[in-house]
Every structure is written in C-alpha cells, then in structure tokens.
Design a protein around this motif. Sequence first.
Motif, PDB file in Angstrom:
ATOM      1  N   ASN A 174      58.525  67.799  89.297  1.00  0.00           N
ATOM      2  CA  ASN A 174      57.267  67.200  89.699  1.00  0.00           C
ATOM      3  C   ASN A 174      57.050  65.968  88.819  1.00  0.00           C
ATOM      4  OD1 ASN A 174      54.744  66.842  90.924  1.00  0.00           O
ATOM      5  ND2 ASN A 174      53.729  67.960  89.290  1.00  0.00           N
ATOM      6  N   VAL A 201      54.962  61.362  83.880  1.00  0.00           N
ATOM      7  CA  VAL A 201      54.871  62.741  83.400  1.00  0.00           C
ATOM      8  C   VAL A 201      55.726  63.610  84.297  1.00  0.00           C
ATOM      9  CG1 VAL A 201      53.336  64.666  82.895  1.00  0.00           C
ATOM     10  CG2 VAL A 201      52.540  62.333  82.546  1.00  0.00           C
ATOM     11  N   THR A 221      56.864  67.574  85.156  1.00  0.00           N
ATOM     12  CA  THR A 221      56.538  68.989  84.965  1.00  0.00           C
ATOM     13  C   THR A 221      57.480  69.848  85.795  1.00  0.00           C
ATOM     14  OG1 THR A 221      54.840  68.833  86.684  1.00  0.00           O
ATOM     15  CG2 THR A 221      54.130  68.527  84.412  1.00  0.00           C
ATOM     16  N   ARG A 222      57.181  71.169  85.842  1.00  0.00           N
ATOM     17  CA  ARG A 222      58.056  72.177  86.457  1.00  0.00           C
ATOM     18  C   ARG A 222      59.360  72.312  85.683  1.00  0.00           C
ATOM     19  NH1 ARG A 222      57.731  70.927  92.981  1.00  0.00           N
ATOM     20  NH2 ARG A 222      55.485  71.189  93.218  1.00  0.00           N
ATOM     21  N   GLY A 271      52.634  68.975  77.059  1.00  0.00           N
ATOM     22  CA  GLY A 271      52.177  70.111  77.851  1.00  0.00           C
ATOM     23  C   GLY A 271      53.336  71.003  78.246  1.00  0.00           C
ATOM     24  N   ASP A 272      53.429  71.310  79.547  1.00  0.00           N
ATOM     25  CA  ASP A 272      54.539  72.135  80.025  1.00  0.00           C
ATOM     26  C   ASP A 272      55.693  71.278  80.526  1.00  0.00           C
ATOM     27  OD1 ASP A 272      53.424  71.079  82.299  1.00  0.00           O
ATOM     28  OD2 ASP A 272      53.495  72.935  83.451  1.00  0.00           O
ATOM     29  N   GLY A 273      55.722  70.014  80.091  1.00  0.00           N
ATOM     30  CA  GLY A 273      56.792  69.139  80.524  1.00  0.00           C
ATOM     31  C   GLY A 273      57.055  68.041  79.522  1.00  0.00           C
ATOM     32  N   TYR A 274      57.354  66.859  80.035  1.00  0.00           N
ATOM     33  CA  TYR A 274      57.677  65.707  79.192  1.00  0.00           C
ATOM     34  C   TYR A 274      56.971  64.472  79.751  1.00  0.00           C
ATOM     35  CZ  TYR A 274      61.267  67.934  76.343  1.00  0.00           C
ATOM     36  OH  TYR A 274      61.917  68.719  75.427  1.00  0.00           O
TER      37      TYR A 274
END
Length: 299
Positions: free
Chosen positions: A36, A53, A55-56, A78-81
């Motif tokens: 994502n 950004v 995610t996933r 967060g939950d990604g980069y």
Amino acid sequence: MIALLLLLLLLPAAPARAHDPIKVGVAPARVPTSLNVRWQPAAPLQGDAAFVVVTRLREPSAVEGSVGGRPLNFFPYGDGYAAIAGVDLETRPGTLHWRIGVVDGKIGPMSAAGTIRVNARKFPLQRLTLPQAMVELDPPTLARVEEEASRLRTLYATITPERLWRGRFTRPVAGTGEGTGFGARRIINGLRRNPHAGVDYSADAGTPVVAANRGKVALVGEMFFPGRLVVIDHGLGLFTLYFHLERVEVQEGELMERGQPIGTVGATGRATGPHLHFAAHVGQARIDPARLFNLSLPE
C-alpha cells in the motif's frame, strides 16, 4: 447380499471415541501480497518535497525505491516505512515513474510501481545588476567556483543512513515576512543565469540564524557565491543550507537540535546586502525549503 449392503448404509455412524483424533480444517492465515503506497501530496509541484509512505509490511528486512530516476531513502514509520522525495525545481511538468521493492523476511519479495503527476509552478523573474567582476569571472575564479560546486555535489550524494530530523521544520531566522525568490529565473546584467535555488529572508546583519531541524553540521566554509556558509545533514539525503553568514558559531561534525543557533545574518559572498539565503536538497534535487515547514509525519 444387496439387502445387507443397504442395511449397512442405513445404520448410523459409530460415535468417535475419546482417544480417536478429530481432524479440524484450519484456514491459512492471510498475508499481504501487495504494498500500500501513499503519496503526500499526490500531485507535487516543481520544487516540492513529498512524503511516500509504504504499509502492509510484515517484518521487512529491506525497502528500496526510486522516483523519476532518483533514489528514495526509507526509514521505519508506524507499521511501514516512509521517505522524502524531492522534485527538483527544473523538473519538467508531467509524469514521473516510481517503483518500490521490499524484501519481507516471511513472505519474500514484494514490489509496487506507478506514476505521479508533477504540476507546473509559476516562478518569478528577477533582473539584477551586479559588479561585472562578480558576473564575468576570470579563469582562476571560475576554477574556484567549479571546484566549490563539485564539492557541494559530492556532499549531496553522501547518504547518512539514519534519520536525524524529528517533527516539524522551523523557520531559520526570526521575523514574519515570507522568504522570497525560490526558483526565480534570474537575468543578471542582462544575461540569463541559473535559477535561484533557495529563499531569501531579509534581516539585519547580526540577526541570529538557527538550525531548521535536528541534524549534523556537514560543512562549514567560505565560498565565492555563498560566502560564509553552513550545511546541515538531516540524514537520508536531506540537507539544509545557510548562506551569506556574517559569523559561524558551529563546527563540522557537531550535532545540532532544532532551533539551536548556528551563526548570524551577513552579506558575505555574492550578496547585494545583508540577508539569509536558505536552501534545501534531497540528494541532488533542489527543493523549496519553505515546503519543509508544511511537511510533518506524526511521531
């Protein structure tokens, strides 16, 4: 015989005994098969800085990518980069291609690709008159200018693999007036020159200049055009530049905090009067440093 078979089929099945195993089907856990990717802003202007950004991700071991042929340098978010992408002030309006690849420790490589639209920005036209010796350079001065420019390009190509900046960027000099002149197409003594790659803040000589965000002093020097200068490396290819300083109060290698004094406004180098020339680079991309004030990733 047929009657016996029918009787067996009609009999109820024997209940499972306590020691008989009962097999239960379990659906496999769903794992992401695509990335994502979100751009902010979705359609940047010439000279903009943008966030991308991703995610996933599940325990990624490496993230890399590029936009318009320039590398993206990612940091955990967060939950990604996330990464800052710079759109050089002379990028042609139109479509830029991007790609991002991830090596995930559990499910293997993933990738994504697409395009973003770069919109045109209207830049001012500046006509300046300067002493001829500062415009038509003699061979020794020209050689000096070229060596200094090469030194800066080498610096911008150096990637510190750690994000040093945190939170919002701050204005480097006190006052309420906006910086002016970014991207101005300059005509000096009647000849077209390179566009102005920073913003100018009008201020009296001796006015304190502060670091726009946390970072390490990468360069302190005195050059022909910038005069006395400081360059701060904020990590992952992001630099801020402070030109024409009267006095410098920091040393190379020093770690600066946002708002910490680095020197004072002056008129050194090629300047018609006291002011601060404030600039920013993402790698070799020249971006509007004022755009950094509006970029924020919640910590």
